[in-house]
Write an enzyme that holds these catalytic residues in place. Structure first.
Site, mmCIF file in Angstrom:
data_model
loop_
_atom_site.group_PDB
_atom_site.id
_atom_site.type_symbol
_atom_site.label_atom_id
_atom_site.label_comp_id
_atom_site.label_asym_id
_atom_site.label_seq_id
_atom_site.Cartn_x
_atom_site.Cartn_y
_atom_site.Cartn_z
ATOM 1 N N CYS A 1 0.833 -1.206 0.000
ATOM 2 C CA CYS A 1 0.000 0.000 0.000
ATOM 3 C C CYS A 1 0.866 1.254 0.000
ATOM 4 O O CYS A 1 0.560 2.248 -0.672
ATOM 5 C CB CYS A 1 -0.929 -0.007 1.214
HETATM 6 C C1 BEZ Z 1 0.456 -5.140 1.983
HETATM 7 O O1 BEZ Z 1 -0.320 -4.636 1.188
HETATM 8 O O2 BEZ Z 1 1.662 -5.058 1.827
HETATM 9 C C2 BEZ Z 1 -0.093 -5.884 3.146
HETATM 10 C C3 BEZ Z 1 -1.456 -5.948 3.324
HETATM 11 C C4 BEZ Z 1 -1.958 -6.622 4.401
HETATM 12 C C5 BEZ Z 1 -1.127 -7.187 5.322
HETATM 13 C C6 BEZ Z 1 0.224 -7.100 5.159
HETATM 14 C C7 BEZ Z 1 0.745 -6.446 4.065
#
Ligand code: BEZ
Length: 163
Positions: free
Chosen positions: A49
């Site tokens: 993200c």
């Molecule tokens: C990520 O998008 O990197 C992520 C999303 C949920 C949990 C851990 C990482």
């Protein structure tokens, strides 16, 4: 049931930060009368993200606006303090509006919740993108971690260009 194209967004409450602290907004407050590029992430500050999903929308914000998007909104099952801190960290100012939905009600009522309890994050939102016109879903995409391509800004731009 998962929300789909043609559906109206459900009533929900969202939180944004103001100079006076967190402020509650309704679905109408956020979406009425606007074309909104909405995207959701499983968590602020999580690797994908932060490295690609949010930065893509920051980078392509002007292009999305040129295509008729009024607002670009990032939502996550986090509180308004965290979303604000993440937005500052990512230099979103004037490009992407950071909106918190800390109780996951929007995620649950749209069928877009994601149970990350096993990973220590509790109930979150799926990674998704929507084009929303006056509160009605015109396009929706979802994808599983760790990718952020089908729901990314470039994919959204391609879809708007093709429409
Ligand atoms: C990520 O998008 O990197 C992520 C999303 C949920 C949990 C851990 C990482």
């Amino acid at each position: 049931m998962t929300i789909s194209v043609g559906d109206r967004l459900p009533e929900a409450s969202f939180m944004t930060m103001t100079a006076d602290g967190p402020n509650k907004l309704s679905t109408a407050d956020v979406f009425a009368g606007k074309t909104v590029a909405l995207f959701a992430v499983p968590g602020a500050f999580t690797p994908t993200c932060s490295a690609s999903h949010l930065p893509g929308y920051v980078q392509h914000a002007d292009a999305l606006r040129e295509k008729g998007v009024d607002d670009i909104i990032c939502i996550s099952v986090n509180d308004a303090f965290v979303m604000t801190a993440w937005g500052i960290d990512q230099n979103v100012e004037g490009r992407v509006r950071m909106v918190a939905e800390g109780s996951a009600l929007f995620a649950k009522t749209t069928g877009l919740e994601l149970d990350l309890t096993e990973r220590g994050l509790g109930m979150r939102s799926q990674r998704f993108s929507m084009i929303v016109e006056n509160g009605v879903v015109k396009d929706i995409a979802t994808e599983d971690p760790p990718t952020a391509e089908a729901t990314g800004a470039e994919a959204m731009l391609d879809k708007i260009a093709a429409a």
